[in-house]
Design a protein around this motif. Structure first.
Motif, mmCIF file in Angstrom:
data_model
loop_
_atom_site.group_PDB
_atom_site.id
_atom_site.type_symbol
_atom_site.label_atom_id
_atom_site.label_comp_id
_atom_site.label_asym_id
_atom_site.label_seq_id
_atom_site.Cartn_x
_atom_site.Cartn_y
_atom_site.Cartn_z
ATOM 1 N N LEU A 1 -5.517 6.139 -7.898
ATOM 2 C CA LEU A 1 -6.253 5.645 -6.995
ATOM 3 C C LEU A 1 -6.585 4.460 -7.433
ATOM 4 O O LEU A 1 -6.087 3.628 -7.276
ATOM 5 C CB LEU A 1 -6.986 6.188 -6.294
ATOM 6 N N LEU B 1 -1.155 7.373 8.369
ATOM 7 C CA LEU B 1 -1.515 6.431 7.411
ATOM 8 C C LEU B 1 -0.688 5.675 7.186
ATOM 9 O O LEU B 1 -0.280 4.230 6.925
ATOM 10 C CB LEU B 1 -2.777 7.043 6.610
ATOM 11 N N ALA B 2 0.790 6.009 6.565
ATOM 12 C CA ALA B 2 1.549 5.701 5.848
ATOM 13 C C ALA B 2 2.379 4.785 7.081
ATOM 14 O O ALA B 2 3.227 3.618 6.797
ATOM 15 C CB ALA B 2 2.219 5.941 5.176
ATOM 16 N N VAL C 1 -0.812 0.433 -1.685
ATOM 17 C CA VAL C 1 -1.344 1.996 -1.153
ATOM 18 C C VAL C 1 -0.616 2.695 -0.764
ATOM 19 O O VAL C 1 -1.283 4.059 -1.294
ATOM 20 C CB VAL C 1 -1.826 0.966 0.823
ATOM 21 N N TYR C 2 0.901 2.697 -0.667
ATOM 22 C CA TYR C 2 1.796 4.174 -0.820
ATOM 23 C C TYR C 2 1.893 5.262 -2.254
ATOM 24 O O TYR C 2 1.449 5.978 -2.042
ATOM 25 C CB TYR C 2 3.124 3.946 -0.427
ATOM 26 N N THR C 3 1.969 4.962 -3.222
ATOM 27 C CA THR C 3 1.772 4.911 -4.375
ATOM 28 C C THR C 3 0.498 5.392 -4.866
ATOM 29 O O THR C 3 0.214 7.045 -4.618
ATOM 30 C CB THR C 3 1.424 3.717 -5.384
ATOM 31 N N ARG C 4 -0.153 5.095 -4.008
ATOM 32 C CA ARG C 4 -1.866 5.268 -4.289
ATOM 33 C C ARG C 4 -1.983 6.795 -3.398
ATOM 34 O O ARG C 4 -2.380 7.976 -4.033
ATOM 35 C CB ARG C 4 -2.560 4.698 -3.648
ATOM 36 N N MET C 5 -1.295 6.093 -1.765
ATOM 37 C CA MET C 5 -1.329 7.836 -1.184
ATOM 38 C C MET C 5 -0.726 9.626 -2.106
ATOM 39 O O MET C 5 -0.987 10.047 -1.326
ATOM 40 C CB MET C 5 -0.656 7.304 -0.171
ATOM 41 N N HIS C 6 0.202 8.269 -2.931
ATOM 42 C CA HIS C 6 0.946 9.757 -3.353
ATOM 43 C C HIS C 6 0.009 10.412 -4.700
ATOM 44 O O HIS C 6 -0.515 11.466 -4.375
ATOM 45 C CB HIS C 6 2.167 9.473 -4.795
ATOM 46 N N ALA C 7 -1.491 10.219 -5.055
ATOM 47 C CA ALA C 7 -2.342 10.597 -5.714
ATOM 48 C C ALA C 7 -3.189 10.950 -4.985
ATOM 49 O O ALA C 7 -2.893 12.307 -5.169
ATOM 50 C CB ALA C 7 -2.870 9.740 -6.875
ATOM 51 N N SER D 1 -2.944 12.592 -1.764
ATOM 52 C CA SER D 1 -2.452 13.507 -0.944
ATOM 53 C C SER D 1 -1.985 14.763 -2.286
ATOM 54 O O SER D 1 -2.307 15.555 -1.696
ATOM 55 C CB SER D 1 -1.788 13.108 -0.168
ATOM 56 N N LYS D 2 -1.516 14.436 -3.014
ATOM 57 C CA LYS D 2 -1.388 15.199 -3.940
ATOM 58 C C LYS D 2 -2.344 16.349 -4.969
ATOM 59 O O LYS D 2 -2.507 17.572 -4.468
ATOM 60 C CB LYS D 2 -0.005 15.524 -4.886
ATOM 61 N N ALA E 1 -2.047 11.521 5.587
ATOM 62 C CA ALA E 1 -1.618 10.858 4.509
ATOM 63 C C ALA E 1 -0.206 10.116 5.255
ATOM 64 O O ALA E 1 -0.279 9.070 5.539
ATOM 65 C CB ALA E 1 -0.373 11.712 3.172
ATOM 66 N N HIS E 2 0.826 11.003 5.857
ATOM 67 C CA HIS E 2 1.663 10.674 6.770
ATOM 68 C C HIS E 2 1.286 9.267 8.147
ATOM 69 O O HIS E 2 1.689 8.530 8.240
ATOM 70 C CB HIS E 2 2.364 11.887 7.295
#
Lengths: 157, 124, 114
Positions: free
Chosen positions: C28, C87-88, C34-40, C42-43, C84-85
């Protein structure tokens, strides 16, 4: 579906006979009932039920495996000192058409390595996926098509 | 070594790691720079809090903590959904708001200058 | 013997889960947009809290607590991708751009922003 009901009924019967309705005993009864049904699968026509159950279970196992792999990949990516990112959004052409299946696919994609579903196009032909490494979107598309999408089709069609 | 002693040590290590991640996430929330970044941070904060509750549940052997964790997860999910709706209904980014206010300030300054010029003309 | 094995397993799960939570928050902090942060988040984030709840389930030992903890894990696995979806999608449609290092954006060609 009626076979699933019979399965549940047999599990309840097992719990009643053994006289304990705990979660563990019900689960054990369910496994026993599945075994009993699988013995007579030729007679009651439940071959499809078992192959479908096997495919749903294999989809779930694939999902758990991919989740562990993806968390591990994020960990490796974040902990490398020099991050070499090539993020981007690519369009994935959908073969599935039912709402339920698209939802399932989008959720599975989100929890798998390096991909995050962002949006579905209005005509439901494309799923927009954000990838953390988007240098080769064709290989990601191929992975999704041959992995999750094929398994979902097998399990629910 | 005794398994319970190992578990105690693991719980202590986990509490330290979780506290660190709490701090890092709070730093991201304060830093921003955009609203969605902060929302992702808050979502992450809920996930860490759930983990914290689970670890405390192991430490105190008090089973009721599971229900608290589930309830917190529910509330956190609803909060994220509500925040996403808010981002959507606000309909503009921080940059948009900055440009808008800058334009408004420029327009106001121009109006004031024009008004001052008219006044001067009227007096002569 | 069995009990001490389960204790060891839940000790390992506790440390691994906390490690993933830490990794998610480092992600984070370090990732660019923000999109790449969402990867961290959510997974690794889901993985972390899920593992900690599973450790609690194993350690508790009685079926009531166990089934509730596992239901909680399933619930998180279901809701994390959805939030996540959402918000993205909201961030993208409002107009938060991808970071400058992004290599492609096939969504911009097909979606008209209003």
């Amino acid at each position: 579906m009626s076979l699933f009901l019979i399965n549940v009924l047999l599990a309840l019967a097992w719990a009643a006979v053994t006289g304990s309705f705990t979660f563990l005993n019900l689960a054990f009864g369910f496994v026993l009932a599945t075994g009993a049904l699988s013995l007579i699968r030729e007679q009651v026509g439940s071959v499809g039920y078992f192959s479908r159950a096997r495919r749903v279970i294999s989809l779930m196992l694939l999902f758990v495996y991919e989740l562990i792999l993806s968390a591990w990949k994020v960990a490796v990516l974040v902990l490398t000192p020099r991050m070499d990112l090539k993020p981007g959004i690519f369009a994935y052409p959908l073969k599935l058409d039912r709402d339920f299946e698209i939802t399932l696919l989008a959720n599975l994609i989100t929890l798998t390595p390096g991909t995050l579903s962002v949006d579905v196009s209005d005509d439901r032909r494309f799923l927009y996926v954000h990838a953390i490494d988007c240098s080769d979107p064709d290989s990601i598309r191929r992975d999704i098509a041959e992995g999750f999408e094929r398994k979902i089709m097998e399990a629910f069609h | 070594m005794d398994p319970t002693a190992i578990l105690d040590m693991a719980v202590t290590i986990a509490l330290i790691l979780l506290s660190l991640s709490f701090l890092l996430t709070i730093f991201r929330i304060l830093r921003g720079p955009t609203l969605p970044d902060r929302i992702v941070g808050l979502d992450m904060l809920v996930a860490i809090a759930i983990g914290f509750i689970a670890v405390i549940g192991i430490k105190t052997r008090y089973a009721l903590y599971v229900d608290i964790a589930i309830a917190l997860g529910l509330v956190g999910f609803l909060a994220t959904v509500a925040f996403a709706r808010f981002v959507l209904s606000r309909g503009k980014t921080e940059d948009d708001i900055l440009t808008e206010s800058r334009n408004a300030a420029q327009r106001a300054a121009k109006d004031a200058r024009r008004a001052a010029g008219n006044n001067g003309k009227g007096n002569t | 013997m069995m009990a001490s094995l389960l204790t060891l397993v839940s000790a390992a799960l506790v440390v691994i889960g906390a490690f993933f939570a830490l990794v998610a928050s480092i992600g984070l902090l370090r990732l660019p947009d923000v999109y790449t942060r969402m990867h961290a988040a959510s997974k690794a984030g889901t993985m972390g809290s899920g593992l900690l709840l599973i450790a609690l389930a194993i350690h508790a030992g009685d079926t009531g607590t166990m089934s509730r903890a596992l239901a909680g894990v399933v619930f998180f696995l279901l809701t994390a991708p959805i939030s996540a979806h959402l918000l993205a999608k909201a961030a993208y449609s409002v107009g938060y751009r991808l970071d400058a290092i992004s290599v492609r954006d096939e969504m911009a060609e097909n979606v008209t922003n209003d």
